[in-house]
Design a protein around this motif. Structure first.
Motif, PDB file in Angstrom:
ATOM      1  N   UNK A   1       4.290   5.955   2.800  1.00 59.50           N
ATOM      2  CA  UNK A   1       3.398   7.036   3.218  1.00 59.50           C
ATOM      3  C   UNK A   1       3.879   8.337   2.590  1.00 59.50           C
ATOM      4  N   UNK A   2       2.952   9.089   2.015  1.00 62.74           N
ATOM      5  CA  UNK A   2       3.227  10.439   1.555  1.00 62.74           C
ATOM      6  C   UNK A   2       2.400  11.374   2.414  1.00 62.74           C
ATOM      7  N   UNK A   3       3.048  12.373   3.005  1.00 61.12           N
ATOM      8  CA  UNK A   3       2.375  13.313   3.895  1.00 61.12           C
ATOM      9  C   UNK A   3       2.580  14.744   3.413  1.00 61.12           C
ATOM     10  N   UNK A   4       1.533  15.529   3.513  1.00 64.55           N
ATOM     11  CA  UNK A   4       1.605  16.958   3.212  1.00 64.55           C
ATOM     12  C   UNK A   4       1.331  17.715   4.500  1.00 64.55           C
ATOM     13  N   UNK A   5       1.948  18.855   4.643  1.00 61.66           N
ATOM     14  CA  UNK A   5       1.894  19.616   5.897  1.00 61.66           C
ATOM     15  C   UNK A   5       1.054  20.878   5.744  1.00 61.66           C
ATOM     16  N   UNK A   6       0.859  21.532   6.885  1.00 61.64           N
ATOM     17  CA  UNK A   6       0.201  22.834   6.864  1.00 61.64           C
ATOM     18  C   UNK A   6       1.141  23.930   7.359  1.00 61.64           C
ATOM     19  N   UNK A   7       2.237  23.565   8.020  1.00 61.47           N
ATOM     20  CA  UNK A   7       3.167  24.594   8.499  1.00 61.47           C
ATOM     21  C   UNK A   7       4.618  24.166   8.278  1.00 61.47           C
ATOM     22  N   UNK A   8       5.496  25.143   8.182  1.00 60.61           N
ATOM     23  CA  UNK A   8       6.920  24.864   8.027  1.00 60.61           C
ATOM     24  C   UNK A   8       7.481  24.147   9.249  1.00 60.61           C
TER      25      UNK A   8
ATOM     26  N   UNK B   1      13.149   5.853   3.199  1.00 58.90           N
ATOM     27  CA  UNK B   1      12.773   5.099   2.001  1.00 58.90           C
ATOM     28  C   UNK B   1      11.279   4.819   1.947  1.00 58.90           C
ATOM     29  N   UNK B   2      10.619   4.864   3.093  1.00 61.31           N
ATOM     30  CA  UNK B   2       9.188   4.557   3.163  1.00 61.31           C
ATOM     31  C   UNK B   2       8.319   5.802   3.235  1.00 61.31           C
ATOM     32  N   UNK B   3       8.918   6.972   3.394  1.00 57.87           N
ATOM     33  CA  UNK B   3       8.139   8.188   3.631  1.00 57.87           C
ATOM     34  C   UNK B   3       8.524   9.305   2.665  1.00 57.87           C
ATOM     35  N   UNK B   4       7.515   9.942   2.108  1.00 59.11           N
ATOM     36  CA  UNK B   4       7.705  11.143   1.306  1.00 59.11           C
ATOM     37  C   UNK B   4       7.004  12.285   2.029  1.00 59.11           C
TER      38      UNK B   4
ATOM     39  N   UNK C   1       0.822  -1.211   0.000  1.00 59.97           N
ATOM     40  CA  UNK C   1       0.000   0.000   0.000  1.00 59.97           C
ATOM     41  C   UNK C   1       0.858   1.264   0.000  1.00 59.97           C
ATOM     42  N   UNK C   2       0.273   2.334  -0.485  1.00 67.66           N
ATOM     43  CA  UNK C   2       0.891   3.663  -0.437  1.00 67.66           C
ATOM     44  C   UNK C   2      -0.178   4.614   0.086  1.00 67.66           C
ATOM     45  N   UNK C   3      -0.004   5.068   1.303  1.00 60.35           N
ATOM     46  CA  UNK C   3      -0.972   5.887   2.012  1.00 60.35           C
ATOM     47  C   UNK C   3      -0.686   7.370   1.794  1.00 60.35           C
ATOM     48  N   UNK C   4      -1.730   8.140   1.551  1.00 63.61           N
ATOM     49  CA  UNK C   4      -1.608   9.599   1.480  1.00 63.61           C
ATOM     50  C   UNK C   4      -2.179  10.176   2.759  1.00 63.61           C
ATOM     51  N   UNK C   5      -1.348  10.890   3.507  1.00 67.52           N
ATOM     52  CA  UNK C   5      -1.768  11.522   4.753  1.00 67.52           C
ATOM     53  C   UNK C   5      -1.820  13.022   4.515  1.00 67.52           C
ATOM     54  N   UNK C   6      -3.017  13.572   4.502  1.00 68.32           N
ATOM     55  CA  UNK C   6      -3.186  15.009   4.285  1.00 68.32           C
ATOM     56  C   UNK C   6      -3.521  15.668   5.616  1.00 68.32           C
TER      57      UNK C   6
ATOM     58  N   UNK D   1       1.886   9.031  12.201  1.00 69.10           N
ATOM     59  CA  UNK D   1       1.327   8.011  11.321  1.00 69.10           C
ATOM     60  C   UNK D   1       2.404   7.437  10.405  1.00 69.10           C
ATOM     61  N   UNK D   2       3.326   8.258   9.961  1.00 67.47           N
ATOM     62  CA  UNK D   2       4.425   7.786   9.121  1.00 67.47           C
ATOM     63  C   UNK D   2       5.260   6.743   9.872  1.00 67.47           C
TER      64      UNK D   2
END
Length: 71
Positions: A29-36, A53-56, A5-10, A17-18
């Protein structure tokens, strides 16, 4: 979640979670942030835990993500 699986965490990226999925499920896991601050913190945690290697991590506001995902 399974290893293929490849999870998108928004949303908030504090890396919890990563770490959990990378350690327990082995999936990507690919995660996007809201703050620097979240992005910088998550980068350090992921590096320390050896999960690069498992996290973007996207240094991008999750509300601006475009595309589709399955999960």
């Amino acid at each position: 979640m399974i290893e293929d699986d490849h999870l998108l965490k928004a949303g908030s990226v504090w890396a919890g979670l990563n770490i959990f999925t990378g350690t327990n499920c082995g999936c990507k896991v690919t995660s996007a942030r809201i703050s620097d601050a979240q992005f910088k913190f998550a980068q350090e945690v992921i590096k320390t835990k050896g999960l690069k290697k498992k996290t973007t991590l996207l240094n991008q506001d999750y509300r601006l993500l475009i595309g589709k995902c399955k999960k």
